[in-house]
Each structure stands twice: as C-alpha cells, then as structure tokens.
Design an enzyme around this catalytic site. Structure first.
Site, PDB file in Angstrom:
ATOM      1  CD  GLU A  84     -29.129  44.085  -1.743  1.00 17.87           C
ATOM      2  OE1 GLU A  84     -28.783  45.139  -1.221  1.00 17.87           O
ATOM      3  OE2 GLU A  84     -28.983  42.979  -1.190  1.00 17.87           O
ATOM      4  CB  CYS A 105     -40.142  40.031   1.456  1.00 23.36           C
ATOM      5  SG  CYS A 105     -40.916  38.398   1.594  1.00 23.36           S
ATOM      6  CB  CYS A 112     -35.484  37.249   6.405  1.00 21.83           C
ATOM      7  SG  CYS A 112     -35.184  37.710   4.691  1.00 21.83           S
ATOM      8  N   GLY A 168     -37.806  38.783  -1.692  1.00 18.97           N
ATOM      9  CA  GLY A 168     -39.198  38.529  -2.054  1.00 18.97           C
ATOM     10  C   GLY A 168     -39.636  37.097  -1.883  1.00 18.97           C
ATOM     11  CD  GLU A 169     -42.874  33.057  -0.907  1.00 17.79           C
ATOM     12  OE1 GLU A 169     -41.941  32.827  -0.126  1.00 17.79           O
ATOM     13  OE2 GLU A 169     -43.238  32.235  -1.763  1.00 17.79           O
ATOM     14  CB  SER A 198     -36.303  29.440  -2.114  1.00 15.26           C
ATOM     15  OG  SER A 198     -36.366  29.379  -0.702  1.00 15.26           O
ATOM     16  CB  SER A 223     -38.289  28.863   3.898  1.00 15.03           C
ATOM     17  OG  SER A 223     -37.475  29.228   2.802  1.00 15.03           O
ATOM     18  CG  LEU A 224     -40.118  22.906   7.868  1.00 13.87           C
ATOM     19  CD1 LEU A 224     -41.559  22.905   7.397  1.00 13.87           C
ATOM     20  CD2 LEU A 224     -39.599  21.480   8.054  1.00 13.87           C
ATOM     21  CB  CYS A 345     -29.518  32.979   2.828  1.00  9.52           C
ATOM     22  SG  CYS A 345     -29.050  31.734   1.660  1.00  9.52           S
TER      23      CYS A 345
END
Ligand code: SAH
Length: 356
Positions: A84, A105, A112, A168-169, A198, A223-224, A345
């Site tokens: 996407e 991911c 998520c 994904g990362e 990100s 992304s904390l 998100c």
C-alpha cells in the site's frame, strides 16, 4: 530479480554510462508510459528493452477518502505480492506521499496493523522508486478530472514530500532504501530535507549511517513511543533494556555530526490511552529529549487497528503537549488523515491480497 539497471547492462554491456541516466530521466517524466516513449533511444533499443518492466508496480485499486485529500493505492508487484502507498494533500495543495519499504513487517509493534502480517519480503529499489512514479502518473491523469482535493488547473501538481512511513521497517531494508533515496534525490526536485525515513530504531543501521558516505542525509524520524524502558518493551517488542541510553548516545553523536538548523531528529510517539500517555510518561519523554538536544516530538493520535489499544483522549494529548512545551521541548500533534480508508499511520495491512 536483478534491478532494471542490472538487466539493462546485461542486455547492453557496451553502452556508455550516460545511456542509463537518460533512461532514468525518462522514468520520471509523468507523460512517458512505456519504453516506446523514450525517444532519445534508438527504435531497436526500445524494442529490445520491452522485456524489462517499465513499471514494477501496478495499481490494483485506488481509494479516496471522503474529503479527497487522501488516496490509498493497493499496488501489485511482479510476484503478485501487494503493498500500500498513500497520497496526502494539505490545505495548501502540497502533496506528500507515504511509501512502503517492505511487504509486511517483522517488527510486530503491538499497535500497528502491518506488524500483524509478518514480513513477506523486502522491496527492491525499483519497487520503492516506482511508488513515487505511480503517484506522478496518478496526479498527471487526475489533475483535470477533479478527483483531487485541490484545483491543479493552473499549477501542475508536484509531490513535495516523501515519507517512508508505509509498510515495513526501512532500515531492515537498508541497501535498497539507500539506492531508492539516491535515485529519488537525483531525479526529482526534492532535496534531502523533503524526505523522511521513519524507523523503529535499528541501532546497528543507525550507526552504519553515521559513517556511510553513500547514505544521503534525509530527515530521520525515530518511532520512540515511550521514554520508559518497560513501557517501550511492552509496545515495541524489538526494544530491549538498554535501548534508550544507546539511542540517546547515538542521537547525540548524530546531531554533533549532522545537526544544524535544517537537520534535527524527530521522535514519533503514538498516543495510547492509559499506556504511554500519563504525566509521568510526558515528563520522562521531556527529560529524555533534553538529555539529547535538537529533537522534535511528533505525537500521533492512535489510529484504530484491531488490537487492544485505544486512542488517548484529546484533552490527554493536549495536556501531554503542554508538559512537553513547559519543559521547552518542541512538540507537535500529527493531523490524522485517511483513517476512513484505513490509510492512516499503522493501518496499512494486506491480507492475502485484500485490505483488512
Ligand atoms: N517501521 C517504521 C515505519 C512505520 S509507520 C517505523 O517504525 O517508524 C510510521 C509511524 O506510524 C511509526 O511511528 C509507527 O509507529 C506509527 N504507527 C504505527 N501504527 C500506528 C497506529 N495504529 N496509529 C498511529 N500511528 C501508528
């Protein structure tokens, strides 16, 4: 699958280097839609190139949000996998695209939706680049049809920002993301501060970036989600006991090497009701940021996915923001877009070719 560039040099091993540059330039002309359109190449070469994919992604479906300021596309890849990508228009008609770096991911963050798919595979650089080209084509085709939120009849639409915040990362696909970034920077009018990668915070890759001469210094968002180790481990399962001090140490070095007026770091923080949104969490975040320096916080209201979390109340988010501001920490609240088409998100998920 070898890259398009590799396939090209396999087919034409003796071509001068500028030939590929010519082709790459043509890729980014939104009115050229096939090899045949690359008129700077000979007819024979164009015919021979027909075996290479002009596009590595094909639109399966494009959905528009109710206010037409958000579009989500489902793109099918060469092997049938689906990803996407999202297009967002702000009130000034500026266009941001959100691209995916992997199919699914592996990070499995609890809030998520993409994490629930698991990792199918990483995208290659062409598949990342072609998400930008897909939106270029979409904009070109829709600019006069009123399918967009803004009126683009006088000024042609132009993608002004790219965020790697889709599926994904990105840092788990470091080399392909890097290649795609370098091509996008070379072939579009976007400068490095217009692109944001990100990451959940893959420290070995963040370290690598500090000395990697070919990593382009685009903006980074980490992304904390919590500055309290226990809480972070609970919601971001790839976290570990000494993640926070190690991240802080890295961030200080990053800012020493790269920090300037245009380069800061962003910490993303999804606001989960009763989990990471209390005053204590705000104070911990403020202290953590202040121990580092030039970091901006971006609070993201939690977007619904089918998990146990709930969005923090607006008043909670406001209070959290005020605590940060009182501690002189720069913080903003992200505007939610596209949640009516599950394009916000953390809502991107493809289950056996269908969106959830
Ligand atoms: N893997 C990258 C990109 C993820 S998407 C990363 O972890 O940063 C971009 C942002 O959306 C991340 O900060 C992610 O944590 C956040 N996010 C994920 N799920 C969300 C949800 N349901 N609501 C709001 N933000 C979410």
């Amino acid at each position: 699958m070898p890259s398009r560039q590799q396939q090209f040099s396999d087919l034409f091993p003796n071509e001068p280097a500028f030939r590929w540059r010519q082709i790459e330039q043509a890729f980014f002309v939104p009115t050229i839609r096939s090899w045949d359109g690359v008129t700077s190449l000979s007819k024979d070469m164009r015919a021979a190139l027909a075996v290479l994919p002009w596009m590595t992604v094909a639109a399966d479906r494009v959905m528009a949000g109710a206010s037409k300021d958000t579009h989500k596309a489902l793109l099918t890849l060469g092997d049938g996998q689906v990803i996407e990508t999202v297009l967002m228009e702000n009130a000034r008609g500026e266009l941001t695209i959100c691209v995916s770096s992997q199919v699914g991911c592996a990070m499995r963050c609890g809030f998520c939706a993409t994490g629930r798919m698991g990792l199918k595979r990483s995208l290659d650089a062409d598949e990342i680049i072609d998400q930008y080209r897909f939106w270029q084509h979409f904009l070109e085709d829709n600019k006069h049809r009123g399918g967009l939120h803004s009126d683009f009849s006088a000024i042609p639409p132009r993608i002004s920002n790219i965020v790697f915040m889709g599926m994904g990362e990105p840092l788990a696909n470091y080399e392909n993301v890097k290649t795609a970034l370098n091509v996008l920077l070379a072939q579009t009018d976007l400068g490095p501060t217009r692109i944001t990668v990100s990451t959940v915070g893959v420290l070995p890759r963040l370290e690598q970036m500090l000395t990697d001469k070919t990593w382009p210094h685009v903006r980074l968002a980490i992304s904390l989600h919590s500055a309290i180790a226990e809480t972070r481990k609970q919601i971001v399962p790839t976290s570990y006991d000494d993640f926070l001090p190690r991240l802080a140490d890295w961030a200080r070095r990053y800012l020493t090497i790269l920090g300037n007026r245009r380069h800061h770091l962003t910490f993303e923080y999804v606001m989960l009701n009763g989990v990471n949104d209390t005053d204590d969490h705000a104070r911990a975040l403020a202290a953590f940021v202040r121990s580092i320096g030039n970091v901006k916080c971006n609070l993201i209201p939690y977007n619904l996915t089918d998990c146990e979390f709930a969005r923090s109340e607006d008043s909670r988010i406001e209070r959290f923001l005020r605590i940060l501001e009182n501690a002189e920490v720069t913080a903003t609240r992200r505007r939610t877009m596209g949640d009516d088409i599950a394009a916000a998100c953390g809502q991107l998920i493809v289950l056996s070719g269908k969106t959830a």
